[in-house]
Design an enzyme around this catalytic site. Structure first.
Site, PDB file in Angstrom:
ATOM      1  CB  THR A 188      -0.829   0.002   1.303  1.00  0.00           C
ATOM      2  OG1 THR A 188      -1.829  -0.994   1.194  1.00  0.00           O
ATOM      3  CG2 THR A 188      -1.488   1.338   1.594  1.00  0.00           C
ATOM      4  N   GLY A 240       0.594  -3.297   5.321  1.00  0.00           N
ATOM      5  CA  GLY A 240       0.604  -4.658   5.849  1.00  0.00           C
ATOM      6  C   GLY A 240      -0.820  -5.155   6.035  1.00  0.00           C
TER       7      GLY A 240
HETATM    8  C1  SD4 Z   1      -4.959  -3.601   3.685  1.00  0.00           C
HETATM    9  N1  SD4 Z   1      -3.089  -2.432   4.602  1.00  0.00           N
HETATM   10  O1  SD4 Z   1      -5.891  -3.515   2.915  1.00  0.00           O
HETATM   11  C2  SD4 Z   1      -3.701  -2.832   3.377  1.00  0.00           C
HETATM   12  C3  SD4 Z   1      -2.837  -3.666   2.511  1.00  0.00           C
HETATM   13  C4  SD4 Z   1      -1.403  -3.338   2.596  1.00  0.00           C
HETATM   14  O2  SD4 Z   1       0.770  -3.891   2.359  1.00  0.00           O
HETATM   15  O3  SD4 Z   1      -0.961  -2.406   3.119  1.00  0.00           O
HETATM   16  N2  SD4 Z   1      -0.537  -4.119   2.166  1.00  0.00           N
HETATM   17  O4  SD4 Z   1      -4.965  -4.324   4.664  1.00  0.00           O
END
Ligand code: SD4
Length: 333
Positions: A188, A240
């Site tokens: 993200t 995450g």
């Molecule tokens: C989520 N935090 O949808 C986001 C995905 C993400 O690294 O950050 N991935 O949970």
């Protein structure tokens, strides 16, 4: 020995500052800076710097940087090329926040390639903070956004390959650059900016976890989970497995720890320790990463697992990419 003139000037400034509304006295002379998550944060920061470097506002800068991540690249985790949910729908989450507490977000929006700009419109044009799914799309269309098919041939291929096993397992993110063609299913962009007036803003945008259940919303559009900014303290953002950030109101937690005097890196570390403390077994199998910047422009990060990197950009250097420390240090690549 100050002259009478400089003494009078500083006395007047001090008296004026005391009379200023809360928050205004925070205005500082520190340099502008923008930071963001992962290696794609380098070009995203540069898009933000095109605004900040000319004296533009933090909020315009983070929108520009996040927009770059949404369409200026094609990666499986943000914006146009995001991987779909388990039923094949690309659904996007985004939030934006100013250090004065104004904020807006959209969750599970479909067919709109710049959710961050829709989030900004939610902030500026509605009495609400968060719009979801069809309602978010309807609002976007009313604001002139076009509905398009966001599922790319590559995403379609990956989804069909995944359908063969339909095994849903969030994988530990590692530095993407080191793993061409890797199979991780999340990343993200979270971005924080400080402008030359001392105002802060943040943005967070994602397609969420690939192959997620239909309707699943992560931390990125949840103010306080994936993003939080307060001009009096600083800002934090996360990447995450979002369920952990939501459980721990994690970005808010990082900012509150900084409010108590922790450095950005210490605050991020303590928030990661909280995640481990709450769910020690689960924390071994998933990635959580925090990035923070305080109002003085100090930056820090911390992750559960090795591999998190963050990009820092200011007047002196626009392409710094730094490794974060982590609790677990085993190389999982
Ligand atoms: C989520 N935090 O949808 C986001 C995905 C993400 O690294 O950050 N991935 O949970």
């Amino acid at each position: 020995m100050p002259s009478r003139r400089t003494f009078l000037q500083s006395s007047l400034l001090a008296a004026g500052a005391a009379a200023l509304p809360r928050g205004f006295a925070q205005i500082r002379a520190s340099g502008a800076k923008v930071v963001s998550t992962w290696d794609f944060g380098v070009p995203a920061n540069q898009a933000a710097w095109a605004v900040l470097g000319k004296g533009g506002s933090a909020i315009d800068a983070v929108e520009a940087g996040a927009r770059w991540a949404e369409t200026g690249q094609c990666n499986s985790t943000v914006g146009r090329c995001g991987y779909p949910d388990r039923d094949g729908h690309v659904t996007l989450d985004a939030s934006i926040m100013k250090g004065d507490g104004s904020c807006g977000a959209v969750a599970a929006i479909e067919g709109i390639d710049h959710p961050i700009s829709v989030a900004r419109k939610v902030m500026e044009k509605t009495p609400h903070v968060l719009l979801v799914a069809e309602g978010a799309q309807q609002f976007a269309v009313s604001e002139g956004f076009k509905v398009q098919d966001l599922r790319t041939p590559e995403a379609e291929k990956a989804w069909k390959a995944w359908l063969k096993t339909s095994k849903y397992q969030p994988e530990i993110n590692v530095e993407r650059r080191s793993l061409p063609g890797n199979s991780e299913n999340h990343d993200t962009i979270g971005m924080l900016a400080l402008d030359k007036e001392g105002r802060m803003a943040g943005a967070c945008t994602t397609s969420g976890m690939a192959w997620k259940m239909r309707g699943r919303v992560g931390d990125s559009p949840i103010i306080g989970a994936g993003l939080y900014v307060d001009d009096e303290v600083g800002g934090a953002t996360a990447s995450g497995v979002g369920e952990e950030m939501i459980r721990n109101a994690a970005s808010f937690l990082v900012v509150e720890l900084m409010r108590q005097g922790r450095s950005p890196a210490d605050a991020c570390r303590e928030a990661i320790e909280r995640v481990v403390h709450k769910r020690p077994a689960a924390s071994k199998e998933l990635q959580v990463c925090f990035l923070a910047m305080n109002k003085d422009g100090q930056v820090g990060a911390f992750a559960l697992h090795k591999g998190f990197v963050y990009a820092v950009c200011d007047a002196s250097k626009q392409d710094a990419l730094l490794p974060s420390q982590s609790i677990y240090t085993t190389d999982r690549t």
